[in-house]
Design an enzyme around this catalytic site. Sequence first.
Site, PDB file in Angstrom:
ATOM      1  N   GLY A 177      24.995  11.090 -30.040  1.00 48.80           N
ATOM      2  CA  GLY A 177      24.424  11.795 -28.963  1.00 48.80           C
ATOM      3  C   GLY A 177      24.559  10.979 -27.567  1.00 48.80           C
ATOM      4  O   GLY A 177      24.933  11.734 -26.676  1.00 48.80           O
ATOM      5  N   ALA A 178      24.669   9.654 -27.741  1.00 51.64           N
ATOM      6  CA  ALA A 178      25.221   8.839 -26.491  1.00 51.64           C
ATOM      7  C   ALA A 178      26.599   9.306 -26.242  1.00 51.64           C
ATOM      8  O   ALA A 178      26.875   9.339 -24.931  1.00 51.64           O
ATOM      9  CB  ALA A 178      25.245   7.417 -26.869  1.00 51.64           C
ATOM     10  N   GLY A 208       0.976  -1.323  -0.145  1.00 51.23           N
ATOM     11  CA  GLY A 208      -0.024   0.208   0.031  1.00 51.23           C
ATOM     12  C   GLY A 208       0.574   1.135   0.045  1.00 51.23           C
ATOM     13  O   GLY A 208       1.848   1.233  -0.535  1.00 51.23           O
ATOM     14  N   GLY A 209       0.381   2.308   0.841  1.00 51.36           N
ATOM     15  CA  GLY A 209       1.040   3.264   0.682  1.00 51.36           C
ATOM     16  C   GLY A 209       2.437   3.556   1.454  1.00 51.36           C
ATOM     17  O   GLY A 209       3.397   4.447   1.165  1.00 51.36           O
TER      18      GLY A 209
END
Length: 528
Positions: A418-419, A182-183
């Site tokens: 770009g890498a 859960g939370g």
Amino acid sequence: MPRPDAATASARRRPSLRENVEKWRSVRDELVRGDDKASERQHSKRKLTARERIALLLDEGSFTEFDIYRRTRAGGSDAREPRGDSVITGSGTVDGRTVFVYAQDFRVFGGSLGRVHAEKIHKVMDLAIATGSPLVSLKDSGGARIQEGVAALAGYGGVFQRNVRASGVIPQISVILGPCAGGAAYSPALTDFVFMVRETSYMYLTGPDVVKEVTGEEVTHEMLGGADMHATTSGVAGFVYDDEETCLAEVRYLLSLLPSNNRETPPRYATEEQQSDDPCTDLLDLVPTEPNKPYDIRDVISRIVDTGDFLEVHESWASNVVCALARVDGHTVGIVGNQPMVKAGVLDIHASEKAARFVRTCDAFNIPLISLVDVPGFLPGVEQEYGGIIRHGAKLLYAYCEATVPRISVVLRKAYGGAYIVMDSRSIGADVSLAWPGNEIAVMGAQGAVSVIHHRQLAASDDPPALRARLAEEYADEMMHPYFAAERGLVDDVIDPCDTRHVIIKALEMLRGKQAEVVARKHGNQPT
């Protein structure tokens, strides 16, 4: 005024201090021992008790407990509720350095979080932040205490708020040793490192029953939120082990690599086998010169770091990039290396996220960065583009550009497009940029470049393969030779691979006093 008779005086006699101490000792011993049957049930599940875990984590005899007598008032009266509630909090030392810890006790209320439980955690978190000390949370909880309603939820909110306040200030380590559902699962996600144990720990927002009811899918706890799932698929868990003893020993090792807070540097540990002056001659045989032939980047890392030992983070998730903490000349460093053994070492969505998070963590805690570059580019494809490779790749770019710690990059073999820029190139702020002989730094590989530049010639040729081979060789000789980037000031030096460790040690020593100027702003708006 009449004097009281002997019987009245005896009835009113206060216990002596010695008697009070004996009673106190009896009460405290009972609290520390806990419920024997509950402990047996815990052990039957291959799980240690909260106190046994704390004893393994901290130096022997160093634990100081807080709020052992606190009681919940969930039912209106606290007279019959167990003291200490369902969490044990306090401080101790790891290798002599102060650490704060809280351990949820599944033997009491299933480790559920109520108001008193939350207040104890809030207190230890506040003390960790105030003193600049690491915080380790040992989680084993059934979730919010339903009987306390919204007060329990508010308790979680206080934990999350403190997790964020401590982020980048003190190291926060979450160790999942049972359920975390859960939370409650958001708290580990907000911390720096997450450890899990196979078959006994699991973490998810909605359990198998809810999943079945809503979607019709039938899954087990292990399939939905087990340690291996989070280590290989979700990327939530950075470290996974087979038993609690090994897990907690590795938490101690991780703490030895980290500073106590963001105002300090990690402690230096002298080692007998640093070999700072011994050349690593076997590096010449580890990395093939053929750009497409794989090798294990971890073999290179082991030759560079002290004693060949390093702690890999997220080893089984996004394995095309390796992120590891290690020591070089006794000082902690963070290493990011492309892994040619997996997907040829390309950067994709998950690899970019993994490396970006690691770079930011190292930068937050004053850990110098060493990037070992052998990257063919970003992974092409519709799936990657639809998944947002642009914004995810930008996370890694942002992390490197933002980092102010000493940064050293070494191009081992190739770095394309770009890498190359993203993997801590000189243009985005690397302090020292190095390369091995035979490196290829270019917009793309020679074959791809020829296809773009000479597509008309190739289309008109009587022998396209032969022409392509000749043009590719010419392009490589002219544009991709080992000194091309160095001639243009984008690489500081081309070095002998055997000297890599020695050169890195000298560069780190040179950069030890680096002080980067930071632009005044509230915070950057990093890609999401």
